[in-house]
Design a protein around this motif. Structure first.
Motif, mmCIF file in Angstrom:
data_model
loop_
_atom_site.group_PDB
_atom_site.id
_atom_site.type_symbol
_atom_site.label_atom_id
_atom_site.label_comp_id
_atom_site.label_asym_id
_atom_site.label_seq_id
_atom_site.Cartn_x
_atom_site.Cartn_y
_atom_site.Cartn_z
ATOM 1 N N HIS A 228 -68.667 79.673 -37.658
ATOM 2 C CA HIS A 228 -67.549 79.337 -38.536
ATOM 3 C C HIS A 228 -67.882 79.679 -39.995
ATOM 4 O O HIS A 228 -67.101 80.342 -40.688
ATOM 5 C CB HIS A 228 -67.229 77.852 -38.365
ATOM 6 C CG HIS A 228 -66.401 77.231 -39.440
ATOM 7 N ND1 HIS A 228 -65.169 77.698 -39.819
ATOM 8 C CD2 HIS A 228 -66.646 76.145 -40.226
ATOM 9 C CE1 HIS A 228 -64.679 76.932 -40.787
ATOM 10 N NE2 HIS A 228 -65.564 75.989 -41.051
ATOM 11 N N GLN A 229 -69.043 79.251 -40.461
ATOM 12 C CA GLN A 229 -69.409 79.481 -41.858
ATOM 13 C C GLN A 229 -69.691 80.954 -42.138
ATOM 14 O O GLN A 229 -69.293 81.472 -43.194
ATOM 15 C CB GLN A 229 -70.611 78.614 -42.226
ATOM 16 C CG GLN A 229 -70.245 77.135 -42.246
ATOM 17 C CD GLN A 229 -71.440 76.221 -42.415
ATOM 18 O OE1 GLN A 229 -72.585 76.652 -42.396
ATOM 19 N NE2 GLN A 229 -71.174 74.935 -42.587
ATOM 20 N N LEU A 230 -70.348 81.630 -41.203
ATOM 21 C CA LEU A 230 -70.625 83.053 -41.400
ATOM 22 C C LEU A 230 -69.335 83.873 -41.397
ATOM 23 O O LEU A 230 -69.176 84.804 -42.198
ATOM 24 C CB LEU A 230 -71.587 83.567 -40.320
ATOM 25 C CG LEU A 230 -73.026 83.069 -40.444
ATOM 26 C CD1 LEU A 230 -73.805 83.407 -39.176
ATOM 27 C CD2 LEU A 230 -73.701 83.630 -41.683
ATOM 28 N N THR A 231 -68.408 83.516 -40.522
ATOM 29 C CA THR A 231 -67.128 84.216 -40.488
ATOM 30 C C THR A 231 -66.374 84.006 -41.795
ATOM 31 O O THR A 231 -65.813 84.954 -42.363
ATOM 32 C CB THR A 231 -66.280 83.741 -39.287
ATOM 33 O OG1 THR A 231 -67.010 83.998 -38.078
ATOM 34 C CG2 THR A 231 -64.941 84.443 -39.221
ATOM 35 N N GLY A 232 -66.365 82.782 -42.300
ATOM 36 C CA GLY A 232 -65.713 82.491 -43.574
ATOM 37 C C GLY A 232 -66.367 83.230 -44.734
ATOM 38 O O GLY A 232 -65.678 83.764 -45.612
ATOM 39 N N LEU B 164 -64.499 86.027 -47.106
ATOM 40 C CA LEU B 164 -64.460 85.933 -48.566
ATOM 41 C C LEU B 164 -65.097 87.159 -49.230
ATOM 42 O O LEU B 164 -64.647 87.590 -50.299
ATOM 43 C CB LEU B 164 -65.143 84.652 -49.046
ATOM 44 C CG LEU B 164 -64.398 83.359 -48.698
ATOM 45 C CD1 LEU B 164 -65.237 82.144 -49.079
ATOM 46 C CD2 LEU B 164 -63.030 83.308 -49.364
ATOM 47 N N GLU B 165 -66.118 87.731 -48.599
ATOM 48 C CA GLU B 165 -66.758 88.931 -49.143
ATOM 49 C C GLU B 165 -65.802 90.120 -49.119
ATOM 50 O O GLU B 165 -65.927 91.059 -49.918
ATOM 51 C CB GLU B 165 -68.033 89.262 -48.361
ATOM 52 C CG GLU B 165 -68.817 90.442 -48.881
ATOM 53 C CD GLU B 165 -69.405 90.252 -50.290
ATOM 54 O OE1 GLU B 165 -69.688 91.284 -50.943
ATOM 55 O OE2 GLU B 165 -69.592 89.096 -50.731
ATOM 56 N N LEU B 166 -64.824 90.065 -48.215
ATOM 57 C CA LEU B 166 -63.840 91.152 -48.161
ATOM 58 C C LEU B 166 -63.067 91.288 -49.470
ATOM 59 O O LEU B 166 -62.647 92.393 -49.823
ATOM 60 C CB LEU B 166 -62.874 90.939 -46.992
ATOM 61 C CG LEU B 166 -63.469 91.133 -45.603
ATOM 62 C CD1 LEU B 166 -62.440 90.785 -44.538
ATOM 63 C CD2 LEU B 166 -63.981 92.554 -45.422
ATOM 64 N N ASP B 167 -62.879 90.187 -50.200
ATOM 65 C CA ASP B 167 -62.210 90.264 -51.505
ATOM 66 C C ASP B 167 -62.956 91.233 -52.422
ATOM 67 O O ASP B 167 -62.342 92.062 -53.100
ATOM 68 C CB ASP B 167 -62.138 88.882 -52.169
ATOM 69 C CG ASP B 167 -61.244 87.915 -51.418
ATOM 70 O OD1 ASP B 167 -60.329 88.369 -50.706
ATOM 71 O OD2 ASP B 167 -61.477 86.695 -51.550
ATOM 72 N N ARG B 168 -64.273 91.136 -52.421
ATOM 73 C CA ARG B 168 -65.094 92.031 -53.244
ATOM 74 C C ARG B 168 -64.975 93.469 -52.745
ATOM 75 O O ARG B 168 -64.844 94.406 -53.538
ATOM 76 C CB ARG B 168 -66.547 91.563 -53.217
ATOM 77 C CG ARG B 168 -67.468 92.372 -54.090
ATOM 78 C CD ARG B 168 -68.849 91.681 -54.188
ATOM 79 N NE ARG B 168 -69.698 92.425 -55.096
ATOM 80 C CZ ARG B 168 -70.557 93.372 -54.719
ATOM 81 N NH1 ARG B 168 -70.686 93.685 -53.448
ATOM 82 N NH2 ARG B 168 -71.287 94.007 -55.627
#
Length: 149
Positions: free
Chosen positions: A47-51, A55-59
């Motif tokens: 769950h945390q790694l997927t999140g 979020l890194e996709l924004d960058r």
């Protein structure tokens, strides 16, 4: 069973009438529940790694745009950003479904079995194994904190 004078505390002593097979069965049930604790931890890691990845996709989107590839940035936004990890579910929903469907009922049942069948005394199998494997008089083989050999 080899018992030392400073043996386990009352909470880790077998109640009257508990058979070896029942102690082993409760130990096995507890071991299975403990394994679900580990599985649940891995699920939370998922769950945390997927999140974190999402979020890194924004960058990545911002950098693709800056690099002059707005079409690829838009593909990431449209095709991947915020995507379900399985149909209809984000990772938090997978965790909640696991907790509600499997983990909580398992935890509740194991606790009820220990309460009803062993008077709430947990880890009896392990406590007896510890007693059998301790070396009398050795300072690192005490039965419980604050006792000697």
């Amino acid at each position: 069973m080899h018992t030392h004078q400073d043996g386990p505390d009352r909470a880790h002593q077998r109640p009257e009438g508990l058979t070896d097979v029942l102690v082993e069965a409760l130990g096995s049930l507890s071991k299975a529940r403990e394994t679900t604790e580990r599985a649940r931890g891995h699920l939370y890691a998922f769950h945390q790694l997927t999140g974190t990845a999402d979020l890194e996709l924004d960058r990545a989107v911002a950098l693709l745009r800056e690099a002059g590839h707005p079409e690829w940035a838009q593909r990431v936004v449209t095709e991947i950003l915020g995507r379900n990890v399985i149909p209809g579910h984000w990772s938090f929903q997978v965790v909640e479904a696991y907790d509600d469907t499997y983990y909580e009922p398992f935890r509740t049942l194991e606790g009820a079995a220990v309460d009803e069948l062993a008077g709430g005394r947990r880890h009896l199998y392990e406590a007896e194994m510890k007693e059998d494997r301790r070396t009398a008089g050795h300072p690192d083989h005490t039965a419980r904190p604050g006792t000697s050999g």
